[in-house]
Design an enzyme around this catalytic site. Structure first.
Site, PDB file in Angstrom:
ATOM      1  N   ARG A   1       7.224  10.853  13.363  1.00  0.00           N
ATOM      2  CA  ARG A   1       6.483  11.172  14.655  1.00  0.00           C
ATOM      3  C   ARG A   1       7.680  11.210  15.147  1.00  0.00           C
ATOM      4  O   ARG A   1       8.554  11.012  16.678  1.00  0.00           O
ATOM      5  CB  ARG A   1       5.691  10.699  15.577  1.00  0.00           C
ATOM      6  CG  ARG A   1       4.579  12.015  16.177  1.00  0.00           C
ATOM      7  CD  ARG A   1       3.325  10.545  16.492  1.00  0.00           C
ATOM      8  NE  ARG A   1       2.751  11.592  17.376  1.00  0.00           N
ATOM      9  CZ  ARG A   1       1.040  12.087  16.860  1.00  0.00           C
ATOM     10  NH1 ARG A   1       1.372  12.129  15.376  1.00  0.00           N
ATOM     11  NH2 ARG A   1       0.534  12.774  18.239  1.00  0.00           N
TER      12      ARG A   1
ATOM     13  N   ARG B   1     -11.709  12.791  23.659  1.00  0.00           N
ATOM     14  CA  ARG B   1     -10.527  11.378  23.145  1.00  0.00           C
ATOM     15  C   ARG B   1      -9.625  11.185  24.455  1.00  0.00           C
ATOM     16  O   ARG B   1      -9.433  11.647  25.510  1.00  0.00           O
ATOM     17  CB  ARG B   1      -9.281  11.508  22.538  1.00  0.00           C
ATOM     18  CG  ARG B   1      -9.552  12.576  20.861  1.00  0.00           C
ATOM     19  CD  ARG B   1      -8.986  13.191  20.069  1.00  0.00           C
ATOM     20  NE  ARG B   1      -7.608  12.755  20.197  1.00  0.00           N
ATOM     21  CZ  ARG B   1      -6.578  12.926  19.042  1.00  0.00           C
ATOM     22  NH1 ARG B   1      -7.087  13.762  18.231  1.00  0.00           N
ATOM     23  NH2 ARG B   1      -5.507  12.741  19.473  1.00  0.00           N
TER      24      ARG B   1
ATOM     25  N   LYS C   1      -2.080  21.481  14.422  1.00  0.00           N
ATOM     26  CA  LYS C   1      -2.025  20.914  13.258  1.00  0.00           C
ATOM     27  C   LYS C   1      -3.114  20.241  12.575  1.00  0.00           C
ATOM     28  O   LYS C   1      -3.503  20.828  10.603  1.00  0.00           O
ATOM     29  CB  LYS C   1      -1.152  19.822  13.118  1.00  0.00           C
ATOM     30  CG  LYS C   1       0.128  19.833  13.807  1.00  0.00           C
ATOM     31  CD  LYS C   1       0.954  19.237  13.994  1.00  0.00           C
ATOM     32  CE  LYS C   1       0.834  18.077  14.897  1.00  0.00           C
ATOM     33  NZ  LYS C   1       0.539  18.175  16.162  1.00  0.00           N
TER      34      LYS C   1
ATOM     35  N   ARG D   1       1.512  11.904  26.137  1.00  0.00           N
ATOM     36  CA  ARG D   1       1.868  12.078  25.249  1.00  0.00           C
ATOM     37  C   ARG D   1       2.946  13.159  24.685  1.00  0.00           C
ATOM     38  O   ARG D   1       3.679  13.884  24.135  1.00  0.00           O
ATOM     39  CB  ARG D   1       0.363  12.464  24.246  1.00  0.00           C
ATOM     40  CG  ARG D   1      -0.535  11.438  24.067  1.00  0.00           C
ATOM     41  CD  ARG D   1      -1.644  11.790  23.974  1.00  0.00           C
ATOM     42  NE  ARG D   1      -2.182  12.481  22.845  1.00  0.00           N
ATOM     43  CZ  ARG D   1      -2.963  13.664  22.808  1.00  0.00           C
ATOM     44  NH1 ARG D   1      -3.603  14.207  23.473  1.00  0.00           N
ATOM     45  NH2 ARG D   1      -2.850  13.808  21.437  1.00  0.00           N
TER      46      ARG D   1
ATOM     47  N   ARG E   1     -10.100  19.949  25.222  1.00  0.00           N
ATOM     48  CA  ARG E   1     -10.505  19.656  23.212  1.00  0.00           C
ATOM     49  C   ARG E   1     -11.853  18.306  22.820  1.00  0.00           C
ATOM     50  O   ARG E   1     -12.300  17.818  24.500  1.00  0.00           O
ATOM     51  CB  ARG E   1      -9.571  19.736  22.845  1.00  0.00           C
ATOM     52  CG  ARG E   1      -9.334  18.709  21.213  1.00  0.00           C
ATOM     53  CD  ARG E   1      -7.991  18.615  20.826  1.00  0.00           C
ATOM     54  NE  ARG E   1      -7.384  17.843  20.718  1.00  0.00           N
ATOM     55  CZ  ARG E   1      -6.484  17.117  20.023  1.00  0.00           C
ATOM     56  NH1 ARG E   1      -5.838  17.911  19.457  1.00  0.00           N
ATOM     57  NH2 ARG E   1      -6.542  16.430  20.634  1.00  0.00           N
TER      58      ARG E   1
HETATM   59  P1  AMP Z   1      -3.148  12.509  17.258  1.00  0.00           P
HETATM   60  O1  AMP Z   1      -4.419  12.189  16.930  1.00  0.00           O
HETATM   61  O2  AMP Z   1      -2.111  12.369  15.959  1.00  0.00           O
HETATM   62  O3  AMP Z   1      -2.253  13.033  18.377  1.00  0.00           O
HETATM   63  O4  AMP Z   1      -2.000  11.036  17.547  1.00  0.00           O
HETATM   64  C1  AMP Z   1      -3.008   9.570  18.399  1.00  0.00           C
HETATM   65  C2  AMP Z   1      -2.099   8.607  19.032  1.00  0.00           C
HETATM   66  O5  AMP Z   1      -2.375   7.890  17.686  1.00  0.00           O
HETATM   67  C3  AMP Z   1      -1.360   9.086  19.416  1.00  0.00           C
HETATM   68  O6  AMP Z   1      -1.165   9.725  20.233  1.00  0.00           O
HETATM   69  C4  AMP Z   1      -0.573   7.507  18.819  1.00  0.00           C
HETATM   70  O7  AMP Z   1      -0.012   7.119  20.127  1.00  0.00           O
HETATM   71  C5  AMP Z   1      -0.792   7.375  17.759  1.00  0.00           C
HETATM   72  N1  AMP Z   1      -0.101   7.596  16.547  1.00  0.00           N
HETATM   73  C6  AMP Z   1      -0.454   9.233  15.313  1.00  0.00           C
HETATM   74  N2  AMP Z   1       0.238   9.061  14.487  1.00  0.00           N
HETATM   75  C7  AMP Z   1       1.455   8.297  15.204  1.00  0.00           C
HETATM   76  C8  AMP Z   1       2.603   8.203  14.526  1.00  0.00           C
HETATM   77  N3  AMP Z   1       2.962   9.044  13.718  1.00  0.00           N
HETATM   78  N4  AMP Z   1       3.317   7.356  15.007  1.00  0.00           N
HETATM   79  C9  AMP Z   1       3.147   6.512  16.141  1.00  0.00           C
HETATM   80  N5  AMP Z   1       1.823   6.650  16.507  1.00  0.00           N
HETATM   81  C10 AMP Z   1       0.601   7.778  16.011  1.00  0.00           C
END
Ligand code: AMP
Length: 232
Positions: free
Chosen positions: A94, A166, A19, A177, A133
């Site tokens: 989410r 990361r 995404k 996750r 990644r």
């Molecule tokens: P991502 O880069 O989108 O995979 O997000 C990394 C981390 O940020 C996730 O594993 C969550 O801990 C937090 N996070 C990102 N977006 C959200 C969301 N919409 N709701 C809750 N936690 C989020």
């Protein structure tokens, strides 16, 4: 593709589904602002803000940051000037409460989502994608040790910055996750499918091909009338 006015899109899909990569490319082409909640939270962590301190533990262990914190952050962001025209939400909503809050906020402004795009990838592929990644610590470009390697190991092809893994792309956090995705985010597919706004792309394809699918969905799928089955 020329800039399409009024895109208010949600990109849904498991962690590592691509995404962010696709939204970055659309943003670089001037099509829509890319609003990534993960990137926003990582910036807060890097800057040591109160929000960042609150979010860090959740993020590193692969759990979700509490809804009220995220909802306030996103609503503030989509009111900013660069997001007035078109935006893509990557990583939000989410959870069901996040989706409902977004809908209520847009509806108060007389708006609605224009597209909800599901990046479908088998879960077993996601593990390999995430653990390999690497992200540029300087410009944020996303690479992969196997599928999208840089010319020089650990050095960003775009800006020369150092690549980092990361913390939440390590295997233990990845498993958490994926479990969180299955239990808390996947129900949103049914939520948007019932509304008739969900469109699928086959995100297991090479990234250029996925980009073409996404372009086609954003340009051709009817705004509020787009339906998943139109694009299968
Ligand atoms: P991502 O880069 O989108 O995979 O997000 C990394 C981390 O940020 C996730 O594993 C969550 O801990 C937090 N996070 C990102 N977006 C959200 C969301 N919409 N709701 C809750 N936690 C989020």
């Amino acid at each position: 593709m020329t800039a399409a006015a009024g895109i208010r899109a949600v990109f849904l899909g498991g962690p590592g589904a691509g995404k962010g990569t696709q939204a970055q490319r659309l943003a670089a082409s001037g099509i829509a602002a890319h609003i990534s909640t993960g990137d926003m939270l990582r910036a807060h962590v890097a800057d040591g803000t109160d929000l960042g301190k609150q979010a860090r533990g959740y993020m590193d262990s692969g759990r979700l940051v509490p809804d009220d914190v995220i909802i306030a952050m996103v609503m503030h962001r989509i009111a900013e000037p660069d997001a007035r025209g078109s935006w893509i939400l990557d990583g939000f909503p989410r959870t069901l409460p996040q989706a409902e809050a977004l809908e209520a906020n847009l509806s108060d402004a007389g708006q609605a989502l224009s597209h909800v795009v599901h990046f479908a990838v088998p879960h077993e592929d996601l593990v390999a994608r995430l653990t390999g990644r690497r992200t540029c610590g300087s410009c944020g470009a996303i690479w992969h040790v196997q599928f999208q390697p840089t010319a020089r190991e650990s050095v960003c092809d775009r800006c020369g910055g150092a690549l980092v893994q990361r913390a939440d792309d390590r295997i233990e956090a990845v498993e958490k996750r994926l479990q969180v995705y299955r239990t808390q985010t996947e129900p949103l597919l049914a939520f948007y499918r019932d509304q008739g706004t969900l469109v699928e792309v086959d995100a297991s394809r090479p990234r250029d091909e996925v980009y073409r699918q996404v372009e086609s969905v954003l340009a051709l799928a009817g705004r509020s009338t787009a339906h998943e089955s139109d694009n299968l």
